[in-house]
Scaffold this active site. Sequence first.
Site, short mmCIF file in Angstrom:
data_model
loop_
_atom_site.label_atom_id
_atom_site.label_comp_id
_atom_site.label_asym_id
_atom_site.label_seq_id
_atom_site.Cartn_x
_atom_site.Cartn_y
_atom_site.Cartn_z
N ARG A 109 39.00 10.91 59.77
CA ARG A 109 40.42 10.56 59.95
C ARG A 109 40.84 9.56 58.87
O ARG A 109 41.96 9.60 58.37
CB ARG A 109 40.64 9.94 61.34
CG ARG A 109 40.36 10.90 62.50
CD ARG A 109 40.54 10.18 63.82
NE ARG A 109 40.27 11.01 64.98
CZ ARG A 109 39.09 11.09 65.58
NH1 ARG A 109 38.05 10.42 65.13
NH2 ARG A 109 38.95 11.85 66.66
N ASP A 152 41.29 10.39 74.40
CA ASP A 152 39.84 10.21 74.40
C ASP A 152 39.29 10.14 75.84
O ASP A 152 38.26 10.73 76.14
CB ASP A 152 39.46 8.94 73.61
CG ASP A 152 39.80 9.07 72.13
OD1 ASP A 152 39.71 10.20 71.59
OD2 ASP A 152 40.15 8.05 71.50
N ARG A 199 39.25 13.64 77.30
CA ARG A 199 38.06 14.43 76.90
C ARG A 199 36.84 14.03 77.73
O ARG A 199 36.11 14.88 78.23
CB ARG A 199 37.79 14.21 75.40
CG ARG A 199 38.80 14.90 74.55
CD ARG A 199 38.56 14.70 73.07
NE ARG A 199 39.54 15.50 72.34
CZ ARG A 199 40.09 15.15 71.18
NH1 ARG A 199 39.74 14.02 70.60
NH2 ARG A 199 40.97 15.94 70.59
N HIS A 227 40.20 4.62 67.50
CA HIS A 227 40.16 6.07 67.69
C HIS A 227 39.26 6.68 66.61
O HIS A 227 39.72 7.15 65.58
CB HIS A 227 41.58 6.63 67.60
CG HIS A 227 41.64 8.11 67.80
ND1 HIS A 227 41.05 8.75 68.87
CD2 HIS A 227 42.24 9.10 67.07
CE1 HIS A 227 41.29 10.05 68.78
NE2 HIS A 227 41.99 10.28 67.69
#
Length: 311
Positions: A88, A148, A151, A175
């Site tokens: 990212r 998150d 998940r 993140h």
Amino acid sequence: MKITVVGAGNVGATCADVLAYREIANEVVLVDIKEGVAEGKALDIWQKAPINLYDTRTVGSTNDYSKTAGSDVVVITSGLPRKPGMTRDDLIETNAGIVKSVTDNVVKHSPEAIIIVVSNPLDVMTYQAHLSSKLPRTKVMGMAGILDTARYRAFLAEALNVSPKDIQAVLMGGHGDTMVPLPRYTTVGGIPVTELIEKDKLDAIIERTKTGGGELVKLMGTSAWYAPGSAAAQMAEAIVKDQRRVFPVCVKLEGEYGIDNCYLGVPVILGKNGIEKIIELDLNDEEKALLNTSRDHVKEVMDVLDKLNSK
Ligand SMILES: NC(=O)c1ccc[n+]([C@@H]2O[C@H](COP(=O)([O-])OP(=O)(O)OC[C@H]3O[C@@H](n4cnc5c(N)ncnc54)[C@H](O)[C@@H]3O)[C@@H](O)[C@H]2O)c1
Ligand SMILES: O=C(O)C[C@H](O)C(=O)O
């Protein structure tokens, strides 16, 4: 209530669709830089209204921010997604420029808006939006923790063969792969998860959660959108309906958890003023160490952004 979503790509269009069909606002404005795309997707969502029975008005705009004027909440999803093999953080240079210009336009037309950043690298793009908007930290936040934890909750529900509705969890930190899931604060219908699953299985789920974004990038060649778009919409809903929901949200820490001047995910109460309160958990030494590692990583990327901005 009026909500603007900037970026009519995978995440932005999904978010606008959830906002519309769940009637979270009266009006949803979708903005993109690509000619006609936002108008087309807004029209498509509006044409779904008679089928799915909602009356939220959806409006599209190619870079005309006058249509966004007076928004209560603005969700920023504009920016490149990563491709397989990228982190990212590799997106920082391009996306910082995009988030900066978008935030300038947003604030010009909606000075009272609360901003939810989605673009990656998330924690540092939230910092960029904060720098550009000059709004108080309670009004500029990032979406990652809901995704998150979702998940983590989904993986746990699968492993335990129970409904994902009954799994509650807290996850903190940046993140990225240094995020900090907290088994001590994970329950299944009120029962501590550690009483229901073996340690090695839980550890494997935690590791899968940390790399959950990358798992999807590998499968699809681009990053996820259904869960991210829904998560951003859930944050907007908590704000416009003043729900005072408790969510992990990326916010600027100013001394909380012993951390200063860093954007990290922590549990907060989300309501009409944005971040109503940062909840400080009594972390044990191991959890504190993991959070500090995450802080160190985010701070390094914040430094990269500072250097880019001073060029
Ligand atoms: N925070 C999270 O948990 C999370 C989750 C998923 C995706 N993301 C990030 O969200 C971003 C968007 O992902 P996506 O899958 O929707 O990508 P996408 O490529 O499908 O959509 C991005 C859109 O942004 C638009 N855009 C680019 N520059 C713009 C500008 N200056 N003004 C307005 N629009 C502009 C593009 O035209 C494109 O339509 C990426 O940075 C991705 O990494 C974050
Ligand atoms: O993984 C990505 O690049 C997108 C997003 O941050 C995610 O976690 O799905």
